[in-house]
Design a protein around this motif. Sequence first.
Motif, PDB file in Angstrom:
ATOM      1  N   PHE A  78      88.746 -53.168 -12.944  1.00 52.71           N
ATOM      2  CA  PHE A  78      89.869 -53.832 -12.675  1.00 52.71           C
ATOM      3  C   PHE A  78      90.741 -53.797 -13.816  1.00 52.71           C
ATOM      4  CE2 PHE A  78      86.863 -55.793  -9.696  1.00 52.71           C
ATOM      5  CZ  PHE A  78      87.434 -55.808  -8.375  1.00 52.71           C
TER       6      PHE A  78
ATOM      7  N   ASN B 188      96.159 -59.484 -11.018  1.00 48.08           N
ATOM      8  CA  ASN B 188      95.233 -60.408 -10.350  1.00 48.08           C
ATOM      9  C   ASN B 188      95.289 -61.777 -10.844  1.00 48.08           C
ATOM     10  OD1 ASN B 188      93.959 -58.311  -8.733  1.00 48.08           O
ATOM     11  ND2 ASN B 188      93.309 -57.609 -10.717  1.00 48.08           N
TER      12      ASN B 188
ATOM     13  N   LYS C 223      88.805 -66.312 -13.837  1.00 48.61           N
ATOM     14  CA  LYS C 223      88.961 -65.118 -13.086  1.00 48.61           C
ATOM     15  C   LYS C 223      88.159 -64.075 -13.350  1.00 48.61           C
ATOM     16  CE  LYS C 223      92.262 -62.691 -14.968  1.00 48.61           C
ATOM     17  NZ  LYS C 223      93.525 -62.184 -15.589  1.00 48.61           N
TER      18      LYS C 223
ATOM     19  N   LEU D  92      85.295 -64.562 -10.819  1.00 56.76           N
ATOM     20  CA  LEU D  92      85.602 -64.079  -9.629  1.00 56.76           C
ATOM     21  C   LEU D  92      85.535 -62.715  -9.461  1.00 56.76           C
ATOM     22  CD1 LEU D  92      88.874 -66.333  -8.853  1.00 56.76           C
ATOM     23  CD2 LEU D  92      86.657 -66.582  -7.517  1.00 56.76           C
ATOM     24  N   LEU D  93      86.224 -61.786 -10.467  1.00 62.39           N
ATOM     25  CA  LEU D  93      86.161 -60.528 -10.374  1.00 62.39           C
ATOM     26  C   LEU D  93      84.681 -60.082 -10.558  1.00 62.39           C
ATOM     27  CD1 LEU D  93      89.416 -59.717 -12.800  1.00 62.39           C
ATOM     28  CD2 LEU D  93      88.946 -59.576  -9.980  1.00 62.39           C
ATOM     29  N   TRP D  94      83.812 -60.691 -11.323  1.00 62.35           N
ATOM     30  CA  TRP D  94      82.492 -60.247 -11.484  1.00 62.35           C
ATOM     31  C   TRP D  94      81.899 -60.391 -10.080  1.00 62.35           C
ATOM     32  CZ3 TRP D  94      79.060 -58.004 -14.599  1.00 62.35           C
ATOM     33  CH2 TRP D  94      77.735 -58.120 -14.416  1.00 62.35           C
ATOM     34  N   ASN D  95      82.034 -61.366  -9.327  1.00 59.52           N
ATOM     35  CA  ASN D  95      81.521 -61.506  -8.140  1.00 59.52           C
ATOM     36  C   ASN D  95      81.913 -60.474  -6.964  1.00 59.52           C
ATOM     37  OD1 ASN D  95      79.973 -63.989  -8.884  1.00 59.52           O
ATOM     38  ND2 ASN D  95      81.837 -65.413  -8.329  1.00 59.52           N
ATOM     39  N   ASP D  96      83.286 -59.928  -7.283  1.00 57.49           N
ATOM     40  CA  ASP D  96      83.610 -58.915  -6.477  1.00 57.49           C
ATOM     41  C   ASP D  96      82.920 -57.727  -6.627  1.00 57.49           C
ATOM     42  OD1 ASP D  96      85.495 -60.514  -5.291  1.00 57.49           O
ATOM     43  OD2 ASP D  96      87.389 -59.899  -6.754  1.00 57.49           O
TER      44      ASP D  96
ATOM     45  N   PHE E 259      79.522 -58.354  -4.776  1.00 51.49           N
ATOM     46  CA  PHE E 259      79.732 -58.117  -3.571  1.00 51.49           C
ATOM     47  C   PHE E 259      79.799 -56.615  -3.036  1.00 51.49           C
ATOM     48  CE2 PHE E 259      82.000 -58.321   0.562  1.00 51.49           C
ATOM     49  CZ  PHE E 259      81.056 -59.088   1.423  1.00 51.49           C
ATOM     50  N   ALA E 260      80.438 -56.146  -3.734  1.00 52.34           N
ATOM     51  CA  ALA E 260      81.052 -54.605  -3.453  1.00 52.34           C
ATOM     52  C   ALA E 260      79.607 -53.607  -3.494  1.00 52.34           C
ATOM     53  CB  ALA E 260      81.955 -53.911  -4.236  1.00 52.34           C
TER      54      ALA E 260
ATOM     55  N   LYS F   3      76.284 -55.822  -0.968  1.00 49.90           N
ATOM     56  CA  LYS F   3      76.608 -56.531   0.217  1.00 49.90           C
ATOM     57  C   LYS F   3      75.987 -55.862   1.257  1.00 49.90           C
ATOM     58  CE  LYS F   3      80.575 -53.706   1.193  1.00 49.90           C
ATOM     59  NZ  LYS F   3      81.967 -53.696   1.592  1.00 49.90           N
TER      60      LYS F   3
ATOM     61  N   SER G 117      73.262 -60.699  -9.016  1.00 51.51           N
ATOM     62  CA  SER G 117      74.223 -60.660  -9.822  1.00 51.51           C
ATOM     63  C   SER G 117      73.098 -60.616 -11.559  1.00 51.51           C
ATOM     64  CB  SER G 117      74.794 -62.108  -9.991  1.00 51.51           C
ATOM     65  OG  SER G 117      75.792 -62.413 -10.804  1.00 51.51           O
TER      66      SER G 117
END
Length: 311
Positions: free
Chosen positions: A85, A90, A135, A138-142, A145-146, A149, A295
């Motif tokens: 990112f 963002n 932020k 949040l981006l780490w979690n994105d 998840f990607a 998942k 994570s």
Amino acid sequence: MIKNTLNIFLFLILFINYSLSETNISIEAKVNNRLITNIDILKEVEYLKILNPNLNELDEKKIFELSKNSLINQIVKETEIEKFFDLEKNQNNDLLDQVYLNLIKRLNLNSEKEFDQLLLLKKSFSINEIKNKLKIELLWNDIIFAKYKNQVKINKQELLSKIENRKDKFNNEYLLSEIFFKKEKDTEIKNLILKIKKSINEIGFSNTANIYSTSESRKFGGKIGWVSENNLSKIIYDSLIKTKIGEHTDVIKINNNFLILKIEDKRTKEIKIDKEKQLSQMINFETNKQLNQFSNIYFNKVKINNYIDER
């Protein structure tokens, strides 16, 4: 006149030297090409104390090391995020604003202005710096998840069966704090558990969570909030029903990880039958639990590939 001028000159020299000593900046760590100074760490100290006031009970050296590690971990995550990112973008999204407002609410503050005043009083980060921290998470979690998942395993039928087989009209909810950890590379798990238990006895559960827990809840002294017994696995539920309010469970082994839970409070609520809502809540809880484990695994892999030099 010359004598007076000389006195003023000497005073200025002393004043300047004193001021420099008061604002002396030292490099405490380096992560890749990023420097962490003592000033950065002191700001992190005050921020972590806002999140968990119990840290005030720890000695300054321990809090300083804890805060330095917190910043190191943040930079490690930030470095990885930059591969996927653009952090300059963002910035103004609804999710970030909501997470920020949730933080203020979690701290029992009434407004952003009150939070800003608290940050100024504690000489901590600015609101923009706090939002940048959020932020990053949040981006780490994105990323997590990607990547993971498709590896999240949810047995919906088992969860539905759990809902349908409940005969009680009332449901227990637990206000929980956690210490989530795993075996360290050069430490026997028995010795680590003894260290954690000793720490709980000496400095309390929340401070021990800040030091030893690998979960994100550690920043809040391990607090994870109210959890319905419906969302608990059997092994965790069996441990909790043997534990009194204000006490903590013994160590619970979950796959390759270990967990200690403390019951801060307990309440009983009447069950409102809404199978779809209950199922959705249980799926979200289990999904988040598994993603948190992924994570931790991913972070440990990433951290190895970073150059970290601590002074």
